[in-house]
Design an enzyme around this catalytic site. Structure first.
Site, short mmCIF file in Angstrom:
data_model
loop_
_atom_site.label_atom_id
_atom_site.label_comp_id
_atom_site.label_asym_id
_atom_site.label_seq_id
_atom_site.Cartn_x
_atom_site.Cartn_y
_atom_site.Cartn_z
N ARG A 83 -27.37 -15.91 -104.78
CA ARG A 83 -28.05 -17.05 -104.19
C ARG A 83 -29.55 -16.93 -104.39
O ARG A 83 -30.13 -15.85 -104.31
CB ARG A 83 -27.77 -17.12 -102.69
CG ARG A 83 -26.45 -17.81 -102.34
CD ARG A 83 -26.24 -17.92 -100.85
NE ARG A 83 -26.18 -16.62 -100.22
CZ ARG A 83 -27.17 -16.03 -99.60
NH1 ARG A 83 -28.33 -16.65 -99.43
NH2 ARG A 83 -27.04 -14.84 -99.08
N TYR A 211 -23.94 -20.22 -110.19
CA TYR A 211 -23.51 -19.12 -109.33
C TYR A 211 -22.98 -19.66 -107.99
O TYR A 211 -23.63 -20.50 -107.35
CB TYR A 211 -24.65 -18.12 -109.06
CG TYR A 211 -24.25 -17.21 -107.92
CD1 TYR A 211 -23.30 -16.21 -108.12
CD2 TYR A 211 -24.70 -17.42 -106.62
CE1 TYR A 211 -22.83 -15.44 -107.07
CE2 TYR A 211 -24.23 -16.66 -105.56
CZ TYR A 211 -23.30 -15.67 -105.79
OH TYR A 211 -22.82 -14.92 -104.75
N LYS A 220 -21.90 -22.84 -98.59
CA LYS A 220 -23.13 -22.63 -97.84
C LYS A 220 -23.87 -23.94 -97.61
O LYS A 220 -24.47 -24.15 -96.56
CB LYS A 220 -24.04 -21.63 -98.57
CG LYS A 220 -23.38 -20.30 -98.85
CD LYS A 220 -22.94 -19.60 -97.58
CE LYS A 220 -22.24 -18.30 -97.95
NZ LYS A 220 -22.01 -17.42 -96.82
N HIS A 240 -22.10 -18.50 -89.75
CA HIS A 240 -21.76 -17.57 -90.84
C HIS A 240 -20.91 -16.44 -90.25
O HIS A 240 -21.38 -15.32 -90.07
CB HIS A 240 -23.06 -17.03 -91.43
CG HIS A 240 -22.90 -16.30 -92.72
ND1 HIS A 240 -23.87 -15.43 -93.19
CD2 HIS A 240 -21.92 -16.30 -93.65
CE1 HIS A 240 -23.49 -14.94 -94.36
NE2 HIS A 240 -22.31 -15.43 -94.66
N SER A 262 -24.94 -11.59 -95.32
CA SER A 262 -24.25 -11.51 -96.61
C SER A 262 -24.06 -10.05 -97.04
O SER A 262 -24.98 -9.24 -96.93
CB SER A 262 -25.06 -12.25 -97.66
OG SER A 262 -25.22 -13.59 -97.26
N CYS A 264 -22.36 -7.70 -95.69
CA CYS A 264 -22.43 -6.73 -94.60
C CYS A 264 -21.09 -6.55 -93.89
O CYS A 264 -21.04 -6.07 -92.76
CB CYS A 264 -23.52 -7.13 -93.61
SG CYS A 264 -25.17 -6.92 -94.31
N ASP A 289 -15.73 -15.99 -93.76
CA ASP A 289 -17.16 -16.23 -94.00
C ASP A 289 -17.79 -17.28 -93.10
O ASP A 289 -18.95 -17.17 -92.77
CB ASP A 289 -17.36 -16.63 -95.48
CG ASP A 289 -18.80 -16.49 -95.95
OD1 ASP A 289 -19.37 -15.40 -95.77
OD2 ASP A 289 -19.35 -17.46 -96.49
#
Ligand code: GTP
Ligand code: SPV
Ligand code: MN
Length: 596
Positions: A83, A211, A220, A240, A262, A264, A289
């Site tokens: 991202r 991507y 997102k 999130h 992200s 994690c 997610d």
């Protein structure tokens, strides 16, 4: 390289009567000037044809179909692998609406810039019209999106990640309320890359990238950035967060969400396989997610997973750390930027302890274990249907969602943060979430390993003013007679030699068990300055090898010196948000300092 002449018979005619859709597609066709427009329906035949075309054009490499049936491999441009937060914009009429944590641009200026970029941007190419739903069929939270894209990779990924096809037009009916997403690949150069959100118009335009997080516009862009904006307006939360279901041996089900930044640990936690000591426990994945949450008529907070697939981090995934993920990605999966074996299998760092002697790396170059660079990109990913998951929770299709008992916040912190603690109450929990921090990862371009504040793991995903977002969280309490309990975890604390103090993965079940017991009022806790922490006798370490109470004390330690520094560093965020920061959070800070 880009000539796309794939046109499946009967797909050149619109498959919807919606005049809102037809008009918009007509307008965008005039702008982008594709040679064909293909109306996607999400069918198997369409998938087969597009996959064949992707292979023909070199967009996909067919993987070893004996080992990995239905799996394909894609390499993205080496400058386009994560991202791009610096190229992501929230285009609200005023800068204040976007707030101090977002890049802002005036809508008129951004529209005109992107219009000139996209003008003729699909010349000689096919524009695919991709209708999709975010959310299960029939849920009041479910949203319709349509993505126009000139990337077959995007069409086939969206087919995995969303409920794509005719179903979306059915849901839309003759309404006009759908997310308008335009994706133009252009030349993939970072200079022309924009991920621009227009919350007031429910629109997104993404250019010069291919991507995932930048171009799978349902994820997102719609489900989090536009989603959070709509959620604040409509009285719900777009977060999130993973959603998991934990069923005890006696059949009691507890649903938990967790917000980790992200890369994690969300996917891993959502697919957790309990260690043998917890036999009889079943952990199932509702989502890995994103969670959309709304108070139900009974005063509990209900969550749905708007997605239909997992776009997961490959490195570190193996049969020991995440066997459910390994099963999930064993068929019908798109791999991006991993390494290839000579027999067209996939590999990434951490898949096996000993790397294969010979690979082709993510850039297409020969690789051996002596090579200096990683074989797979650190942010290499898989896209797999959630239904492939052996631990799939059937509730993922429930339009009413699942009632949440606990919300967990957590980041990647080498120091300071204990393994687990529980917030004193809702407002304190929001303070814990708001001041959350994590070391940056390869999921976004830029420096890796730097600690930054990442409120609710939403720093890159909040589609409006972060101060108002936190206020919205506080306000949500009013609709909840049974608010979820709030916790904080850190799987990533390290010892003086840089080794993880906590084994993580399946062993996180022990933390989850304590959390579940706390939500049911069963486990004791000790009142620490940060919140409630487990009493050693209430934290189950049995069956663990090489881990004892002494180690537990280390991973759970609260170092006052470190915490004073931590509390001071909250200031940085608070200064930034100052003009809209809820005063409740400042009071929480005072209370924390007083306790320290
Ligand atoms: P996004 O898809 O970017 O939102 O990431 P995510 O939050 O789903 O993270 P994911 O579960 O994919 O994990 C990211 C990385 O952290 C992987 O390399 C995992 O192997 C690693 N990881 C996940 N859980 C743990 C854990 O409990 N302990 C340790 N040490 N590493 C973990
Ligand atoms: C993240 O970065 O949080 C992801 C991957 O889940 S992406 O979809 O690329 O944003
Ligand atoms: Mn994510």
């Amino acid at each position: 390289m880009f000539a796309t002449d794939v046109i499946v018979k009967n797909k050149i005619k619109p498959n919807t009567k919606s005049s809102a859709v037809l008009n918009w597609v007509k307008e965008m066709t005039k702008l982008c000037q594709p040679v064909h427009v293909q109306w996607c329906d999400g069918s198997e035949a369409e998938k087969t044809a597009l996959t064949k075309e992707a292979v023909k054009q070199g967009i996909f490499i067919a993987l070893n179909q004996k080992k990995l049936p239905g799996c394909y491999y894609h390499r993205s441009h080496p400058d386009d692998v994560a991202r791009s937060e610096d190229r992501t914009f929230i285009c609200t009429p005023t800068e204040e609406e976007a707030g101090p944590t977002n890049n802002w641009a005036a809508p008129t200026e951004m529209y005109s810039k992107l219009k000139s970029l996209c003008k003729g941007g699909m010349r000689g190419r096919t524009m695919y019209v991709v209708p999709y739903l975010m959310g299960p069929l029939g849920s009041p939270l479910t949203k319709v999106g349509i993505e126009l894209t000139d990337s077959i990779y995007v069409v086939l990924s969206m087919r995995i990640m969303t409920r794509m096809g005719q179903i979306a037009y059915k849901h839309l009916g003759d309404g006009e309320n759908f997310n308008r997403g335009l994706h133009c690949m252009l030349d993939l150069k970072p200079e022309g890359r924009y991920i621009a959100h227009f919350p007031q118009d429910n629109a997104v335009i993404s250019t010069s990238s291919n991507y995932g997080g930048n171009v799978l516009l349902g994820k997102k862009c719609l489900a989090l950035r536009i989603g959070s904006y709509l959620a604040a307006k409509e009285g719900w939360l777009a977060e999130h967060m993973l959603i998991l279901s934990a069923e005890s041996p006696s059949g009691e089900k507890t649903f938990v969400t967790a917000a980790f930044p992200s890369a994690c640990g969300k996917t891993n936690f959502a697919m957790l396989v309990p260690p043998p000591h917890f036999s009889g426990w079943k952990i199932r994945t509702v989502g890995d997610d994103i969670a959309w949450m709304k108070p139900g008529p009974d005063g509990r907070l209900y969550a749905i997973n708007p997605e239909a697939g997992y776009f997961g981090v490959a490195p570190g995934t193996n049969l020991e750390t995440n066997p459910n993920a390994m099963a999930t990605i064993s068929h019908d999966t798109i791999y991006t930027n991993v390494a290839l074996t000579p027999d067209l299998d996939v590999w990434w760092e951490g898949k096996t302890k000993i790397p294969p002697p010979k690979l082709i790396d993510w850039k297409g170059n020969p690789w051996t274990p002596d090579s200096k660079e990683h074989a797979a990109h650190a942010n290499s990913r898989f896209a797999a249907p959630m239904r492939n998951n052996p631990a799939f929770a059937p509730e993922a299709d429930d339009p009413n969602g699942v009632p949440i008992s606990a919300i967990i916040f957590g980041g990647r912190r080498a120091t300071t943060m204990p393994l687990v603690y529980q917030a004193f109450n809702w407002i304190h929990g929001i303070y814990v979430g708001a001041t959350m921090s994590s070391e940056t990862t390869a999921a976004a371009t830029g420096v890796v390993g730097q600690v930054r504040r990442d409120p609710m793991a939403m720093l890159p995903f909040c589609g409006y003013n972060m101060g108002l977002y936190l206020r919205h969280w506080l306000r949500m309490r009013k609709g909840l007679s049974v608010p979820p309990r709030i916790f904080h975890v850190n799987w990533f604390r390290r010892d003086e030699n840089g080794k993880f103090l906590w084994p993580g993965f399946g062993e996180n079940m022990r933390v989850l068990k304590w959390i579940i017991d706390r939500t049911h009022g069963r486990a004791n806790a000790w009142e620490a300055p940060l919140g409630w922490v487990p009493e050693p006798r209430d934290f189950d370490l049995s069956g663990m090898e090489n881990f004892d109470l002494e180690k537990m004390a280390k991973v759970q330690a609260i170092n006052f010196e470190e915490w004073r520094r931590e509390a001071l560093s909250h200031d940085e965020l608070f200064f930034k948000l100052y003009s809209d920061l809820p005063k409740e959070l400042m009071l929480q800070r005072e209370l924390l300092v007083a306790r320290l």
